[in-house]
Design an enzyme around this catalytic site. Structure first.
Site, mmCIF file in Angstrom:
data_model
loop_
_atom_site.group_PDB
_atom_site.id
_atom_site.type_symbol
_atom_site.label_atom_id
_atom_site.label_comp_id
_atom_site.label_asym_id
_atom_site.label_seq_id
_atom_site.Cartn_x
_atom_site.Cartn_y
_atom_site.Cartn_z
ATOM 1 N N SER A 177 0.834 -1.157 -0.211
ATOM 2 C CA SER A 177 -0.126 0.001 0.036
ATOM 3 C C SER A 177 0.937 1.128 0.178
ATOM 4 C CB SER A 177 -1.053 -0.074 1.309
ATOM 5 O OG SER A 177 -1.911 0.892 0.938
ATOM 6 N N ASP A 198 -10.320 -3.559 -4.610
ATOM 7 C CA ASP A 198 -9.576 -2.476 -3.798
ATOM 8 C C ASP A 198 -9.494 -1.331 -5.002
ATOM 9 O OD1 ASP A 198 -7.455 -1.075 -2.699
ATOM 10 O OD2 ASP A 198 -5.883 -2.555 -3.014
ATOM 11 N N HIS A 208 -8.097 -5.139 -0.347
ATOM 12 C CA HIS A 208 -6.995 -4.506 0.057
ATOM 13 C C HIS A 208 -6.557 -5.215 1.651
ATOM 14 C CE1 HIS A 208 -4.256 -1.043 0.017
ATOM 15 N NE2 HIS A 208 -4.349 -1.072 1.366
#
Length: 370
Positions: free
Chosen positions: A213, A307, A337
């Site tokens: 991320s 996501d 995610h």
């Protein structure tokens, strides 16, 4: 059956897009809005794999507040996806101790030298005499929340699958340390590992970068910064659902505007705490797709279908190809995610970690794949 699920999911996505603005203004007390919660649950029911949905349900059962509606201090206290994984593990009668879930990898906490002082870090070491290749790893959390403990599953899994030492660092976070503090720490950590790898059974000639991320962004940005600073070229870069650009109007942002555990409003909240001006959104360290990517090592991108950041990965893949950088990207269906660190309970996470390990090994030993 799959076609039926797809058609239902499409209808829900249409409804979700239509109601996004309404949901964004609901539930001002910090609790997730009823509309957004209902849409997220309905979407997950038809789009998420069964094991992924079990984690999402466990997380919802911990009653987290909507991060985008609360203070940073409170956001850092919220239940995490890692907490939800432990709920699922206990329900299955399985151990929650990391050492039992990923045997053959030991860890110890230490400090590394960042750009402005020492930083907490955790070093994961496989069994054996070494020396081992080393992966410098950056956790997620929007540059604002989370730490190496929350992302232990991903870092530990990489150590196991790549048979490499992983150095996971707690870089400085916003809003206490605004952009670009985390990026400065990422480069400083990479430099520290190059200089000190031999002291912890690492091979200083075989050092890669990885992250999830926000940390996936840092991994790529650190590779660019290392090139510009004339440092040793990383052996490989692994970017798991990285932030790669700053528009909130991509296909996947719109499609997954109300997704769990990451949604569009949360990303806006993260970036708002990170930056001090609109101009910073154009900085190539944040907007990687606008950076000079030429001369980078091979890159692996891992995405999740459910996501908001899925399109970021696709755009980064295109930018790397345009810069003649070898790149592979896999997008995993049925997961969200944060799935990557959930290998203990989510099958696609196991597959993604195995793939990541294979790609890192190929970077450490390129001749073995020729």
């Amino acid at each position: 059956m799959q076609a039926h699920r797809t058609s239902i999911a499409g209808a829900i996505l249409t409804l979700a897009a239509a109601l996004t603005l309404t949901a964004a203004h609901a539930a001002q007390d910090g609790q997730p809005g009823k509309v957004s919660t209902a849409i997220a649950k309905a979407t997950a029911a038809v789009r998420a794999d069964k094991d992924m949905k079990a984690v999402l349900d466990a997380h919802a059962g911990l009653k987290p507040k909507a991060i985008e509606k609360i203070s940073v201090e409170d956001a850092r206290k919220q239940p995490t996806p890692a907490d939800a994984v432990n709920v699922v593990l206990r329900a299955k009668g399985m151990p929650t101790e990391p050492e039992k879930l990923v045997p053959g990898v030991q860890s110890r906490d230490t400090t590394v030298k960042g750009a402005a002082g020492d930083l907490p870090a955790r070093i994961y070491t496989p069994e054996g005499a070494g020396p081992f290749p080393v992966v410098v790893y950056f956790h997620g959390g929007g540059w604002v929340i989370a730490d190496k403990q929350v992302y232990d599953g991903g870092a530990r899994g990489i150590a196991k699958q790549a048979n490499a030492i992983v150095v996971s660092v707690d870089y400085r976070q916003a809003p206490e340390n605004k952009f670009p503090a985390a990026w400065d720490d990422a480069l400083a950590t990479y430099k520290w590992v190059l200089e000190n790898a031999a002291s912890f059974k690492g091979d200083p000639k075989q050092v890669a970068l990885a992250g999830e991320s926000a940390g996936g962004n840092l991994a790529v940005a650190a590779a660019v910064a290392a090139r510009d600073a004339g440092l040793q070229k990383p052996a490989h870069v692994l970017a798991v659902y990285p932030v790669a650009q700053t528009s909130l109007n991509t296909e996947s942002y719109i499609e997954n505007a109300l997704a769990k555990p990451l949604n569009r409003a949360m990303v806006k909240w993260f970036v708002g705490h990170l930056t001090t001006s609109e101009d910073q959104l154009k900085d190539p360290r944040l907007s990687l797709v606008d950076a000079n990517l030429q001369g980078l090592p091979p890159v692996t991108i891992i995405n999740a279908r459910l996501d908001p950041l899925r399109s970021d990965g696709a755009k980064l893949e295109d930018a790397l190809k345009n810069a003649n950088v070898p790149v592979e990207r896999r997008s995993y269906e049925g997961v969200t995610h944060e799935f990557f660190g959930m290998a203990a309970v989510v099958q696609k996470a196991k597959e993604a970690q195995q793939y990541a390990g294979e790609r890192l090994k190929a970077g450490f030993n390129p001749r073995a794949t020729q």
